[in-house]
Each structure stands twice: as C-alpha cells, then as structure tokens.
Design a protein around this motif. Structure first.
Motif, PDB file in Angstrom:
ATOM      1  N   THR A   1       0.875  -1.167   0.000  1.00  0.00           N
ATOM      2  CA  THR A   1       0.000   0.000   0.000  1.00  0.00           C
ATOM      3  C   THR A   1       0.912   1.217   0.000  1.00  0.00           C
ATOM      4  OG1 THR A   1      -1.705   1.239   1.195  1.00  0.00           O
ATOM      5  CG2 THR A   1      -0.242  -0.171   2.521  1.00  0.00           C
TER       6      THR A   1
ATOM      7  N   ASP B   1      -4.848   2.776  -1.328  1.00  0.00           N
ATOM      8  CA  ASP B   1      -4.929   1.674  -2.272  1.00  0.00           C
ATOM      9  C   ASP B   1      -4.179   0.460  -1.753  1.00  0.00           C
ATOM     10  OD1 ASP B   1      -6.359   3.210  -4.070  1.00  0.00           O
ATOM     11  OD2 ASP B   1      -4.564   3.897  -5.124  1.00  0.00           O
TER      12      ASP B   1
ATOM     13  N   ARG C   1      -5.292  -3.696  -8.247  1.00  0.00           N
ATOM     14  CA  ARG C   1      -5.431  -2.602  -7.290  1.00  0.00           C
ATOM     15  C   ARG C   1      -6.844  -2.580  -6.730  1.00  0.00           C
ATOM     16  NH1 ARG C   1      -4.464   3.025  -9.763  1.00  0.00           N
ATOM     17  NH2 ARG C   1      -6.547   2.722 -10.607  1.00  0.00           N
TER      18      ARG C   1
ATOM     19  N   SER D   1      -9.319  -0.416  -3.869  1.00  0.00           N
ATOM     20  CA  SER D   1      -9.526   0.652  -2.908  1.00  0.00           C
ATOM     21  C   SER D   1     -11.010   0.734  -2.599  1.00  0.00           C
ATOM     22  CB  SER D   1      -9.002   1.993  -3.446  1.00  0.00           C
ATOM     23  OG  SER D   1      -9.708   2.376  -4.601  1.00  0.00           O
TER      24      SER D   1
END
Length: 291
Positions: free
Chosen positions: A168, A188, A212, A214
């Motif tokens: 991260t 993220d 990724r 988030s």
C-alpha cells in the motif's frame, strides 16, 4: 502459490465497477515497481534509473498525460534505496507525488529472498481554473491546492522464476471537508505477481499481473511476453478499464527501451479512435547485481 494465483484471478474477473480517472497503472509496471511497492527498491541492479512518459486518449483535447521517474539502487548490508516521482495532468487538474523508498533484504537461499519496504513521501494536488471560459460566476469551480505527507509499506518475494508483491503506497488519505481531493491520495492496496515459463532454448514466456483495490475502485492489468534470449520481449497487455494493446521491449547491456500501444476494447470507444502510448527508458549504472 496456487492459492495466491487462484485468489488474484477470482478478484480480477469479479470486477464489476470502474470509476472516474485515477492514477494510472503503467503498462510496464514490473519495470518500475517501487512506484507502488517500496520493497522493490534495489531488487534488480546496482543502480537503475527509469523514466516512463504516458499519453492517454490522444484524440481528445486535454486528455491525461503523465511522467513516472524512478531510481532504484542496491546497497550494502542488505539495504536497497529508491526514489519515485509521479506527475499527472488532466484538464485543469495536476497532481504530483515524490517519495523516498528503503528496503531490507531477507535471504532464504541463493535464489530466493523477501524484501520489506518503507515509503516516505508527499502528495501535491492543484486545480487551476484560469484558462476556463464562462465559469467566472460558478461558485462550485475555483482554484484549489493541497499538500499532504504520506507513508507506504510493502513486501516483495522473489526467486528465479516467480515474484509476488503486496503493498500500500499510501496509508494516509488527503481529505478536505470530508472530500478526497486528489487521485494520488486514495488508500490503495496492490497485489502483483509474475512468472517465467521456460519454453525451449533461447525462448521463454513471461506473464505479469497487478491488481489494485480501494474503497471505490478495483482495477487490474495483465501482460504476457515472448522473450528471446533476454534481449527482446514482445507481447500483449489487457486492462480491465476496457483497453488492450501490444508491447515491445529491447534489453541491451545497460539500456532498456520499451513501447506500448493500446486502444479501447469497447466497440463504441474504438470507433472514436482513442489510443494511448507509453515509452519507457531505463539505464543500469554498473553491472547487474549478483543477487
């Protein structure tokens, strides 16, 4: 390793929503890994300098443009150091990130090791409306700038044919009146991996995946190359943001040159002639690391 691959593939093909413009993931992400994982600092060579220029959606005025600069250096006592700089521009918005990376190596054998990394940096975000027309009386549109220090963490495992990364790059979010003001300051989570398959003499197949996640954005990139004698790579790339393309990479003794051409995989977008281009330049200062 099979469980890791299965988990990544499940998340990749379960992506349902793609949100607005975010910090892009580079097509050659495996060549500048300390952008998203500080543990990658110093993993590859004595000192490596890399620069990527990305021009997205060339047929559209004020489309996204970005530059990505990294330095990665292997030092003594199992230490790696790195620097990463990101600059993105989109219409009236511009964002910049600068960070220092440090890693520590834990060696399990002559061919396998884990690296732990820490990133310390800052994010700068700006909205400049001076060139806008007919918005003088709109109170919702105004100049804005913000500065935010940040920290990042990462782990990287490597052996001769396989690598796996969890990181991260930013654990602090930049908020102004409960609004996230910069795409660079989302929190993220990145997971990435790569594997090399030996085919026959002088030829191998390399495949890399990055994912990724988030709060409101899931995104993945996968590329696959046919490699000839560690000199020339040619392959395909697919991004879950509805784009695909071709890539080529030339590996000389201390110099690498790469190019990516991509276009939309959507029928409607492809008719607009929307294309994106990335150029990668990297230099190895000194001989390849014995590790």
């Amino acid at each position: 390793m099979k469980k890791i691959i299965f988990w990544l593939l499940i998340n990749l093909f379960s992506i349902k929503n793609i949100y607005g413009q975010r910090e892009p993931i580079l097509s050659f992400f495996q060549n500048q890994m300390n952008i998203f994982n500080p543990a990658a600092a110093g993993y590859e060579s004595n000192t490596k300098i890399s620069l990527t220029s990305r021009n997205q959606w060339l047929s559209i005025e004020n489309a996204p443009k970005g530059e990505f600069f990294t330095i990665s250096s292997e030092r003594k006592n199992n230490i790696g150091l790195g620097i990463s700089f990101i600059s993105n521009r989109l219409f009236v918005e511009s964002s910049t990130n600068f960070s220092f990376d440090i890693s520590y190596r834990l060696r399990f054998s002559n061919t396998a090791r884990i690296q732990l990394g820490l990133k310390v940096g800052s994010d700068f975000f700006r909205i400049d409306t001076k060139n806008l027309i007919n918005f003088e009386n709109d109170p919702s549109i105004s100049n804005f700038s913000s500065f935010n220090p940040n920290l990042g963490l990462g782990i990287l495992y490597l052996n001769e044919k396989f690598w796996f990364s969890v990181s991260t790059p930013r654990i602090l979010t930049n908020q102004y009146q409960n609004i996230i003001v910069s795409p660079l300051t989302y929190i993220d989570f990145y997971a990435a991996m790569g594997y090399m398959f030996e085919i026959f003499d002088d030829f191998s197949l390399k495949s890399n995946l990055i994912y990724r996640q988030s709060r409101n954005d899931n995104f993945a990139v996968i590329n696959t190359y046919l490699n000839y004698n560690d000199f020339f790579d040619f392959g395909l790339i697919y991004k879950t943001s509805n784009s695909f393309g071709v890539q080529a990479l030339i590996n000389l003794k201390n110099f690498n040159l790469g190019y990516t051409y991509s276009t939309s995989s959507s029928f409607f977008s492809s008719n607009l002639g929307i294309t994106s281009h990335e150029v990668l330049l990297s230099f190895n200062l000194g001989l390849k690391s014995s590790s």
